[in-house]
Design a protein around this motif. Sequence first.
Motif, PDB file in Angstrom:
ATOM      1  N   SER A 157      -7.491 -14.856   9.266  1.00 57.24           N
ATOM      2  CA  SER A 157      -6.690 -14.073   8.325  1.00 57.24           C
ATOM      3  C   SER A 157      -5.216 -14.324   8.562  1.00 57.24           C
ATOM      4  O   SER A 157      -4.714 -14.107   9.667  1.00 57.24           O
ATOM      5  N   ASP A 158      -4.547 -14.788   7.546  1.00 63.09           N
ATOM      6  CA  ASP A 158      -3.110 -14.993   7.690  1.00 63.09           C
ATOM      7  C   ASP A 158      -2.392 -13.657   7.776  1.00 63.09           C
ATOM      8  O   ASP A 158      -1.255 -13.570   8.163  1.00 63.09           O
ATOM      9  N   TYR A 159      -3.130 -12.605   7.411  1.00 68.64           N
ATOM     10  CA  TYR A 159      -2.538 -11.272   7.544  1.00 68.64           C
ATOM     11  C   TYR A 159      -2.245 -11.027   9.031  1.00 68.64           C
ATOM     12  O   TYR A 159      -1.189 -10.521   9.386  1.00 68.64           O
ATOM     13  N   ASP A 160      -3.203 -11.421   9.896  1.00 71.53           N
ATOM     14  CA  ASP A 160      -2.998 -11.255  11.337  1.00 71.53           C
ATOM     15  C   ASP A 160      -1.814 -12.081  11.796  1.00 71.53           C
ATOM     16  O   ASP A 160      -1.013 -11.643  12.622  1.00 71.53           O
ATOM     17  N   PRO A 170       0.746 -18.734   3.589  1.00 68.24           N
ATOM     18  CA  PRO A 170      -0.504 -19.468   3.812  1.00 68.24           C
ATOM     19  C   PRO A 170      -0.979 -20.164   2.546  1.00 68.24           C
ATOM     20  O   PRO A 170      -0.635 -19.741   1.444  1.00 68.24           O
ATOM     21  N   LYS A 225      -4.693 -21.901   0.731  1.00 66.23           N
ATOM     22  CA  LYS A 225      -6.139 -21.720   0.838  1.00 66.23           C
ATOM     23  C   LYS A 225      -6.744 -22.727   1.835  1.00 66.23           C
ATOM     24  O   LYS A 225      -6.457 -23.912   1.750  1.00 66.23           O
ATOM     25  N   THR A 235       6.918  -5.374   4.517  1.00 61.05           N
ATOM     26  CA  THR A 235       5.778  -5.094   3.633  1.00 61.05           C
ATOM     27  C   THR A 235       6.032  -5.578   2.210  1.00 61.05           C
ATOM     28  O   THR A 235       5.110  -5.797   1.450  1.00 61.05           O
ATOM     29  N   ASP A 251       5.846 -12.993  -0.214  1.00 66.91           N
ATOM     30  CA  ASP A 251       4.467 -13.457  -0.145  1.00 66.91           C
ATOM     31  C   ASP A 251       3.471 -12.301  -0.116  1.00 66.91           C
ATOM     32  O   ASP A 251       2.303 -12.510   0.148  1.00 66.91           O
ATOM     33  N   ASP A 252       3.959 -11.116  -0.350  1.00 64.73           N
ATOM     34  CA  ASP A 252       3.077  -9.959  -0.328  1.00 64.73           C
ATOM     35  C   ASP A 252       2.704  -9.587  -1.772  1.00 64.73           C
ATOM     36  O   ASP A 252       3.280 -10.104  -2.723  1.00 64.73           O
ATOM     37  N   ILE A 253       1.762  -8.667  -1.884  1.00 66.29           N
ATOM     38  CA  ILE A 253       1.410  -8.175  -3.223  1.00 66.29           C
ATOM     39  C   ILE A 253       2.534  -7.296  -3.773  1.00 66.29           C
ATOM     40  O   ILE A 253       3.373  -6.820  -3.007  1.00 66.29           O
ATOM     41  N   LEU A 254       2.507  -7.087  -5.074  1.00 69.94           N
ATOM     42  CA  LEU A 254       3.497  -6.193  -5.681  1.00 69.94           C
ATOM     43  C   LEU A 254       3.075  -4.745  -5.428  1.00 69.94           C
ATOM     44  O   LEU A 254       1.891  -4.451  -5.306  1.00 69.94           O
ATOM     45  N   GLY A 255       4.064  -3.859  -5.355  1.00 67.21           N
ATOM     46  CA  GLY A 255       3.823  -2.472  -4.945  1.00 67.21           C
ATOM     47  C   GLY A 255       3.020  -1.659  -5.946  1.00 67.21           C
ATOM     48  O   GLY A 255       2.727  -2.110  -7.052  1.00 67.21           O
ATOM     49  N   ILE A 256       2.691  -0.415  -5.543  1.00 66.08           N
ATOM     50  CA  ILE A 256       1.846   0.434  -6.396  1.00 66.08           C
ATOM     51  C   ILE A 256       2.624   0.959  -7.610  1.00 66.08           C
ATOM     52  O   ILE A 256       3.853   0.944  -7.618  1.00 66.08           O
ATOM     53  N   ASN A 263      -3.587   0.708  -8.023  1.00 67.00           N
ATOM     54  CA  ASN A 263      -3.154   1.281  -6.753  1.00 67.00           C
ATOM     55  C   ASN A 263      -4.285   1.249  -5.729  1.00 67.00           C
ATOM     56  O   ASN A 263      -4.047   1.016  -4.536  1.00 67.00           O
ATOM     57  N   ASN A 323      -4.383  -2.161  -4.336  1.00 68.63           N
ATOM     58  CA  ASN A 323      -3.309  -2.344  -3.361  1.00 68.63           C
ATOM     59  C   ASN A 323      -3.684  -1.724  -2.012  1.00 68.63           C
ATOM     60  O   ASN A 323      -3.440  -2.321  -0.961  1.00 68.63           O
ATOM     61  N   ASN A 331      -0.822  -9.997  -8.727  1.00 67.17           N
ATOM     62  CA  ASN A 331      -1.582  -9.671  -7.514  1.00 67.17           C
ATOM     63  C   ASN A 331      -2.946 -10.361  -7.500  1.00 67.17           C
ATOM     64  O   ASN A 331      -3.424 -10.773  -6.446  1.00 67.17           O
TER      65      ASN A 331
END
Lengths: 607, 262
Positions: free
Chosen positions: A338-341, A354, A356, A432, A436-441, B74, B77, B108
């Motif tokens: 996991s590239d998260y780690d 990262p 694929k 956070t 390279d992170d997901i977009l927020g809520i 959400n 996420n 996402n």
Amino acid sequence: MKNLIKSFIPTIIIMIMIPLLAYGQVTAYSSVDKDTLLLNDQLNLTIVISGSDNISEPKLLGLNNFIQLGISSSQNVQIVNSQISSTTQYTYSLMPKRPGVFKIGAADINVEGQVLRTNPVTVTVLKNASGQQNNQINQNTLIQKNPIQYQVNKQKIPSNLINNDILIDAKVNNNNPYVNEQVVYTLNLYLRKELKRANIEQPDFKDFIVEPLKDQKQSIIMVDNQYYTLIQQSYALFPTTTGKLTIQPSKISGIMVNSSDPFDFIYGNSNNTPINIKSNQITLNVKGIPNKPSNFQDLIGNFTIRTEIDKRKLKTGDTATLRIILSGKGNLKNANYSDYDLNEEMKDCFKVYPTKPQTVITDKSGNISSIKTFKFDLVPLKTGKLKIPVINFVYFNPEEKLFHTLKSEIITLTVSKGANQEELGLNTNNTTNRIDDILGIHASEISTNNEKILPQDYFIYFVLSVLPIISLLVIFYYKKHSDFINGNDFIIKERQAYKTATNQLKKLKTLMINGEEKELLINLEKLVKEYIGNKLNIAGGSLTTKDVEEILKKHGAAPKTILLTLEILNNCEQIRYSSTNNISNQGEISYICTHKVLKLLDKELGK
Amino acid sequence: MKKTKIIIVFLIILFLSLSTYLFFITTSKPFQQENMTIFNNANNFYQQKEYNKSILLYKLLINKGITNADIYYNLANSYYKNKQFAEALVNYKNAEILAPRNADIKANIKFIIDQYTNNDEAIKPTYQTILFWYHYLNLEELIKLTIITSLLVCSIGVIYIFYKHVLTSSLFYIGIIILITLFLSTFIKIYKNYNYSEGIITKNSGLLKSGNNESFSTLGNLVLGDEVKILEKKGNWYKIKLNNDKKGWANKHYVSLIDAHM
């Protein structure tokens, strides 16, 4: 002109010299493309004559045991270092008529009056069905049939093969594997005769993951003085559960050609047998892997790790590409990192991008090998010596029965200051929300409560969407109808007959009140006849009482109504033509009766 | 005749008003305060990085039957932050069904597919652009569009019946074509909602079997994050089709359905 002649003279001299130079020592030799062949095989005999181009076609000797299928020839003239060589090549396609050892290739060639004879070549023709065998060939000798057919090591021949024309035999390289360990399952098909319309049904690899190994192998072997074609297909199997696992038999069906003579079919001698056989069943005892470490990812085999980085010195804002490559015998599809780690471990030092992971599965010497590459682009966030942490992969080696941990190389990058870090947005603690992170809520207020559409909602929607169409159709019909009626007097008269008659009747009431009875009766008679005329689209005014009777009968009026109608008409007629004035109350009675009759007639004629 | 025309026009106006009113009262229901509180609490838990709690609350809203793209987004996420990437992908896909034009959801999804799955990034085929109304509208929007188009086209039709003119006839016939297309699209979308499902492999170590129980032979591994098509459902098993067209059966435990249909 002089120049032209000058340039022509050497050319003419060369042209004259070529035959002289070409004529030197003339040689001829024969060769074959194979010296051992089966009865059904084709043999190519080549005769090469060099040194002269003035030759006759070779006359082949001793070809009684062969059928000549075709002949081709080619000529080649070469000039190398002023040496001219001419080579003529004749290629004969031959097919043996019977098995045995034969000398062929001797041919007489006439070279400018002289006869040259080529060397003979010995060929051995083997019978591909049971029959005479060549003692020179030892048991289990492999014959290379053609370039796409292969070498086979010494086979363990199944004992039940002897005296069988066809046999299918299954084997595994390991009967006691660990779960997820690779087992090579090989299917051997032995054929002594030609098999047409062959259909091999794969075994049911229940509880295994299957990776077919690439090429089918084919070879010819000799067992107990019998020649067999051996076809092999292998599969890499990975057992998924522990315990006794059974591989069901493979099945083969087809038509066995019993005749070895390729010309038999011409005489209708073919003798084919349908074949339907199956291989042996194999049982494996699959063992579980004891004491699995927590980070074990079901990697079983023998693997190595390699760490690559494209640069070790860079500036902030530059990118270094880190590759971690796992490779070896076994299946690496399950290997994961996991590239998260990696993000978490290196978030203070690097931005990690990262890509694929790529897995390549290869078939090496009958085993599945794989290569898995994890690639990360690293952008340093600060200067100095930055370490890339070690990445671990645990695998189990079934041969050593031991767990091994593969560790990536510790890499230290020397990072110097590059572009303005703040401008690059690198010196931020908010990891956070990195690029390279997901977009927020979505935290804004939800205004509507969208609920699932229920079947009754679908009905409402359907009605809502269809209603306008129905309304449109109704309006369309109404418009068409009214247009039609407006364009047709008869329909209007028919529709309005009763209304017109009752209106007129109302007007006649004044005559009745005033006591003008004769006038009333005359008008009543006229009114009834006009009503009938309007209703039935006829000229009502000219109808006689008899006509009225017939018409009403014809249009289905009730006899009572007809009688009543006729009575009114007769009564009116009688009074109209009578001289007496004594007609008291007749008008009133007729008026009431007419009203009744109109009602009845409208009902009955309307039907 | 003049009187009749006036009555018809009056009826059309009445009908349009009534339809619009019915249409909006059936589709728009206010988000209850109680649900809004749950939603805000879930968002707060997310901001505090208590992803397990935010997941529970978002799921509570979904289990109440609320079909809202923001909630699914959400939730996805939260799953992502909780390192449950396949579950995150399922919920992004659910959110995409409800809000097909939302750029955040698309971004996402692309991120997750690129980084964590073996699925190829979906290349937008030309037909998706041509049939934009089908792909960029959710079912509710498509139904609304169909109803509004039906009302408009029929109104033009009424005008065309009484006042024949090149303009009204052209508008009417074009409108009919559009209306038929919308009807077909809506029916196809509803049919697909009820008959075709997609899913994502959300658990490790699943096996693709040749039949609908464990005793059948194994055809391959189920790969975490792989998108699959659900062909059939039998008990606890789904008949699935993988991206490489391989078909087989998978236990429900390993597959999460993309089922946020309206």
